[in-house]
Design an enzyme around this catalytic site. Structure first.
Site, short mmCIF file in Angstrom:
data_model
loop_
_atom_site.label_atom_id
_atom_site.label_comp_id
_atom_site.label_asym_id
_atom_site.label_seq_id
_atom_site.Cartn_x
_atom_site.Cartn_y
_atom_site.Cartn_z
N PHE A 161 -13.38 31.12 -83.84
CA PHE A 161 -13.13 31.76 -82.56
C PHE A 161 -14.27 31.51 -81.59
O PHE A 161 -15.44 31.72 -81.91
CB PHE A 161 -13.01 33.29 -82.74
CG PHE A 161 -11.68 33.76 -83.25
CD1 PHE A 161 -10.66 34.09 -82.38
CD2 PHE A 161 -11.47 33.91 -84.62
CE1 PHE A 161 -9.44 34.56 -82.85
CE2 PHE A 161 -10.25 34.38 -85.10
CZ PHE A 161 -9.24 34.70 -84.21
N ASP A 162 -13.91 31.07 -80.38
CA ASP A 162 -14.85 31.16 -79.27
C ASP A 162 -15.15 32.64 -79.03
O ASP A 162 -14.37 33.51 -79.44
CB ASP A 162 -14.23 30.50 -78.04
CG ASP A 162 -15.10 30.65 -76.81
OD1 ASP A 162 -16.30 30.36 -76.89
OD2 ASP A 162 -14.57 31.08 -75.77
N LEU A 163 -16.25 32.93 -78.33
CA LEU A 163 -16.65 34.33 -78.14
C LEU A 163 -16.23 34.87 -76.78
O LEU A 163 -15.35 35.71 -76.68
CB LEU A 163 -18.16 34.47 -78.34
CG LEU A 163 -18.70 35.90 -78.31
CD1 LEU A 163 -18.13 36.73 -79.46
CD2 LEU A 163 -20.23 35.89 -78.36
#
Length: 232
Positions: free
Chosen positions: A8-10
């Site tokens: 996941f990107d943040l």
């Protein structure tokens, strides 16, 4: 299920970066009191945010280093507004305030809670290492992930293939064919994944519509659609 490893990107994927940015910038503006005749306004935040985006675009094109980005955005902001300040000190204070944030997007923590028993969850993010660490912890995201990878700590960031290679090498038992990256940025997340043969899911933040003709393998509009895709 097709995947085991979810990367996941943040910011703008799990966390509400505009909310954290506004909070940090308001505190910065109050501390520096740049010009008493020009009080804080949404316009000032938007002018800083535009400078910030330009510098991140340069970084992704490998036209500047991360330290140049961090200071350059404030130098540009001061020049464009005519306000006075020290870009290096502004950068340091901004990160101090940003580190007190960590607002999750609505439904993000509930999604991670449901996914974590089945998948191995990791965060892959460009940004400042100490700030990312505290925001991940304070947001609650840290309860559900098995690890996180911050570009500043690695020395290169998305979309550089070296960043992804580092991630692959530091996830125990990693299998690329069983992994997928989930993110909101076409330039850093989706094209970065594509460049290393990693599948990707394009998930825009709630305030944006999906960009047309995305090169992502899959496009979803919200967490509900994402969960349906991951678990079908």
């Amino acid at each position: 299920m097709k995947w085991k490893f979810l990367l996941f990107d943040l910011d703008n994927t799990l966390l509400d970066f505009p909310a954290d940015e506004e909070m940090a910038f308001q505190k910065l503006y109050a501390k520096w009191r740049f010009d008493r005749s020009i009080p804080y306004s949404r316009e000032m935040l938007e002018r800083y945010a535009a400078c910030n985006r330009r510098w991140w675009d340069r970084f992704e094109r490998k036209e500047c280093t991360k330290p140049e980005l961090f200071v350059g955005r404030f130098a540009d902001f001061l020049e464009e507004t005519g306000l006075r300040g020290e870009p290096e000190e502004l950068h340091q204070d901004y990160f101090t305030f940003l580190a007190t944030g960590g607002v999750p997007l609505p439904g993000a923590l509930e999604l991670l809670e449901r996914l974590s028993p089945t998948f191995e969850l990791y965060v892959v993010t460009n940004g400042n290492a100490p700030t990312a660490k505290t925001r991940i912890a304070q947001s609650g995201v840290g309860r559900y992930i098995m690890g996180y990878f911050v570009s500043e700590a690695i020395g290169v960031g998305k979309p550089d293939p070296r960043y992804f290679q580092y991630v692959f090498e530091h996830i125990p038992g990693f299998e690329k064919e069983k992994a997928v990256l989930i993110g909101d940025s076409v330039s850093s997340d989706i094209l970065g994944a594509k460049g290393v043969g990693l599948e990707s899911i394009y998930l825009p933040p709630p305030w944006e519509e999906p960009k047309p003709n995305s090169p992502a393998d899959y496009v979803v509009r919200n967490f509900t659609e994402l969960e349906e895709l991951l678990t079908k």
